[in-house]
Design an enzyme around this catalytic site. Sequence first.
Site, PDB file in Angstrom:
ATOM      1  N   LEU A  90       0.996  -0.956  -0.048  1.00  0.00           N
ATOM      2  CA  LEU A  90       0.061   0.016  -0.064  1.00  0.00           C
ATOM      3  C   LEU A  90       0.910   1.261   0.119  1.00  0.00           C
ATOM      4  O   LEU A  90       1.156   1.997   1.130  1.00  0.00           O
ATOM      5  CB  LEU A  90      -0.944  -0.209   1.147  1.00  0.00           C
ATOM      6  N   HIS A  91       1.404   1.575  -1.275  1.00  0.00           N
ATOM      7  CA  HIS A  91       2.682   2.571  -1.207  1.00  0.00           C
ATOM      8  C   HIS A  91       2.302   3.080  -2.468  1.00  0.00           C
ATOM      9  O   HIS A  91       1.879   2.782  -3.671  1.00  0.00           O
ATOM     10  CB  HIS A  91       3.865   1.958  -1.287  1.00  0.00           C
ATOM     11  N   ALA A  92       2.603   4.474  -2.652  1.00  0.00           N
ATOM     12  CA  ALA A  92       2.436   5.520  -3.693  1.00  0.00           C
ATOM     13  C   ALA A  92       1.346   5.090  -4.556  1.00  0.00           C
ATOM     14  O   ALA A  92       0.077   5.656  -4.114  1.00  0.00           O
ATOM     15  CB  ALA A  92       3.636   5.279  -4.609  1.00  0.00           C
ATOM     16  N   ARG A  93       1.201   4.669  -5.762  1.00  0.00           N
ATOM     17  CA  ARG A  93      -0.079   4.604  -6.540  1.00  0.00           C
ATOM     18  C   ARG A  93      -1.010   3.611  -6.131  1.00  0.00           C
ATOM     19  O   ARG A  93      -2.271   4.133  -6.061  1.00  0.00           O
ATOM     20  CB  ARG A  93       0.633   3.938  -7.954  1.00  0.00           C
ATOM     21  N   PRO A  94      -0.765   2.615  -5.515  1.00  0.00           N
ATOM     22  CA  PRO A  94      -1.862   1.913  -5.094  1.00  0.00           C
ATOM     23  C   PRO A  94      -2.331   2.632  -3.672  1.00  0.00           C
ATOM     24  O   PRO A  94      -3.945   2.318  -3.756  1.00  0.00           O
ATOM     25  CB  PRO A  94      -1.357   0.404  -4.583  1.00  0.00           C
TER      26      PRO A  94
END
Length: 91
Positions: A14-18
């Site tokens: 669950l980082h940046a784009r997601p």
Amino acid sequence: MLTQRATLTNQVGLHARPATFFIQKANEFKSSVWIERDERKVNAKSLLGVLSLGVVKGGEITIIADGEDEAEAIAALVQLIESNFGEGAEG
């Protein structure tokens, strides 16, 4: 109030784009939506909050929704996670 656990299987967790996709989806609902991980609970509609959890591939979260469309919110967010946020099967 409804809760459901989900495990992130996409490449970056669950980082940046997601995380951006996740908060955009959470913001589609009137209900309050929270993510809980390791005794920490953050607003799922806050990018900074979601990123602060540092959820990596294989990490488990609990999604909590409370409000008139809580069931729909939980279902949509779990479906987003299960779809690997649109990443290919290889990640």
